[in-house]
Design a protein around this motif. Sequence first.
Motif, mmCIF file in Angstrom:
data_model
loop_
_atom_site.group_PDB
_atom_site.id
_atom_site.type_symbol
_atom_site.label_atom_id
_atom_site.label_comp_id
_atom_site.label_asym_id
_atom_site.label_seq_id
_atom_site.Cartn_x
_atom_site.Cartn_y
_atom_site.Cartn_z
ATOM 1 N N PHE A 1 -2.641 -3.953 -13.177
ATOM 2 C CA PHE A 1 -2.210 -5.282 -12.755
ATOM 3 C C PHE A 1 -0.767 -5.176 -12.269
ATOM 4 N N PHE B 1 0.830 -1.217 0.000
ATOM 5 C CA PHE B 1 0.000 0.000 0.000
ATOM 6 C C PHE B 1 0.863 1.265 0.000
ATOM 7 N N SER C 1 -7.153 -2.094 -7.574
ATOM 8 C CA SER C 1 -8.558 -2.453 -7.407
ATOM 9 C C SER C 1 -9.411 -1.776 -8.472
ATOM 10 N N PHE D 1 -0.586 1.814 -6.414
ATOM 11 C CA PHE D 1 -1.173 0.511 -6.101
ATOM 12 C C PHE D 1 -2.680 0.615 -5.874
ATOM 13 N N ALA D 2 -3.169 1.829 -5.586
ATOM 14 C CA ALA D 2 -4.621 2.012 -5.438
ATOM 15 C C ALA D 2 -5.353 1.566 -6.697
#
Lengths: 178, 460
Positions: free
Chosen positions: A145, A132, A141, A137-138
């Motif tokens: 990828f 995180f 979702s 990286f948010a």
Amino acid sequence: MNKPPIYGVMAEFDNPTSLVNAAREARARGYSRMDAYSPFPIEALTEALHLPKSKLPLIVLIGGIIGGLTGYLMQYYVTVIYFPINIAGRPLHSWPMYIVITFELTILFAALSAVFGLLALCGLPMPYHPTFNVPRFALASRNRFFLCIQARDPKFDRKATEEFLESLNAREVSEVAH
Amino acid sequence: MADERQIEEELQPTPVIAPGYTFGTVTDQIASVVLTRRTPVFWMACFAAGFALLLLFLWSVALLLTKGVGIWGIKIPVGWGFAITNFVWWIGIGHAGTLISAILLLLNQSWRNSINRFAEAMTLFAVACAGMFPLLHMGRPWLFYWMFPYPNAMGVQPQFRSPLIWDVFAVSTYATVSLLFWFVGLLPDLATLRDRAKHRIARFMYGILAMGWRGSARHWQHHEVASLLLAGLATPLVLSVHTVVSFDFTIAIVPGWHSTFFPPYFVAGAIYSGFAMVLVLAIPLRWAYGLQGLITDKHLDNSAKVMLATGLIVAYAYVMEIFTGWYSGNVYEAAAMWHRMTGPYAPAYWMLITCNIAAPQMLWFKKVRSKPIFLFIASMVVLVGMWLERFVIIVSSLAQDYLVSSWRVFTPTRWDWATYVGTIGLFTFLFFLFIRLLPMISIFEVRTLLPQAKIEEDGK
């Protein structure tokens, strides 16, 4: 054990195909401690990362058996031992009447073990995880990828691994702080 | 080779999601319903209506608790009246949600992916409404825990040979499993909301609920297995729940209740009314939120077909019920059927035949199925019909049983109506809270429906 300075190196991809190919390539290069992140389940990743089979079915089976036994024995204990009621001499151990509650408790225990087993196997709840720390990286979702090779990997080398990931068509490669 | 490809393309089933969506736009469109700061007027209006009716419900419950069940029209021999009618009706509505989320998952019907989330929410809230009635009907609801076997100083235990206790276990298991299944499905979407929420409190709340879901390949692997297992568990469960509900009747010896075909008849009726409720909810929602690309005409068409099919099973059950009454040679069974058709409840009976058998035959026509407004009206008609069915089965059988001297006709009081309409308010209230706070369409499952989600294998 001395902790490596960073958690690992993470590459970002545009589409699921690149991620699966990258995971296969990394495996072929001998990397073993890594994880892939995607916004939806990708079956091919299980095989690409050589993930072991999930133990969840066994947990659920055991939960279900315990539930069934609990249901049956509870009714047996109450109707035969603890609180027997003689109704015109009918048998106290009236097992056909136990079926419904035995069945319901089997399902209940199995479902509870499925959910708690899922959480336990995934290591959830986990309020903090190093991945995180990567701001992009948010998007894991949403529509991106990620493949993250951990610093614990015996083949890990900060520079070489980064270069390797960059060679895989990655959009962006970043270091993951602890 | 070119011909082969062309043929293959022609054989491809039509996509369930409108073309042109990407992972990003799907996520944004569904999440924006929740994460926007502006609340649409449609939502406000529905929520306000639901809230008003919820207050009516609370009022009637308060009165019930102070005065007792005498405020309802129930008098012996009709001890079950509206409360049990509503219980069976509500729990039946819930069944379509489980059918969509579990049975269609096992059958690999991927079109379900864009309607399963709100259908599961519907299940959950319908079961909550259903649970109210046996509880309130007990007279002293605060002693409900006496139905569970726990060590107590009274030295008594529940009667495990009674279908009413089976009901307690079946319905509470059903509520728990539905909640768990719903939560497992929500987990990845809660992570999406956590990552997309702008507001601090929202981010924190979704973060807590998402429990640190990262979408790792290991997570997904276990998640897929868990979903399949839960679906496999929920499938026999949902069939068992309405079977057990029907045992409440069939195990009694009341004429009109005591028959072996009640379990399948009740389950079919449950799915019938449940799909009607799915359509009643889906049609206005997709219109209000512009979700026609995700909940497409194909979804409505398929739901209508399921409704038609289960409606025919229900019609068959009605015919068999009359046939059995006559063929059994039992004067009481035959009289029970005759009373239904010609007695004090005849208007309700003929109306249910019209609503449940005659009206849905319109659904044979594609023209009707492709017009959402007609589908909406047909679903409303079915919901009314199914409620009347439960009412006629319960009340008409009890009102005129073996002893003519104890016959008595049941008439509902305004508090019967207030409690019933009140639970519709409770349902609407909970459902619209859900629409505003959680994604009503499963985002990650819709992503898997997109053509981009397919892995292209090269050189193999």
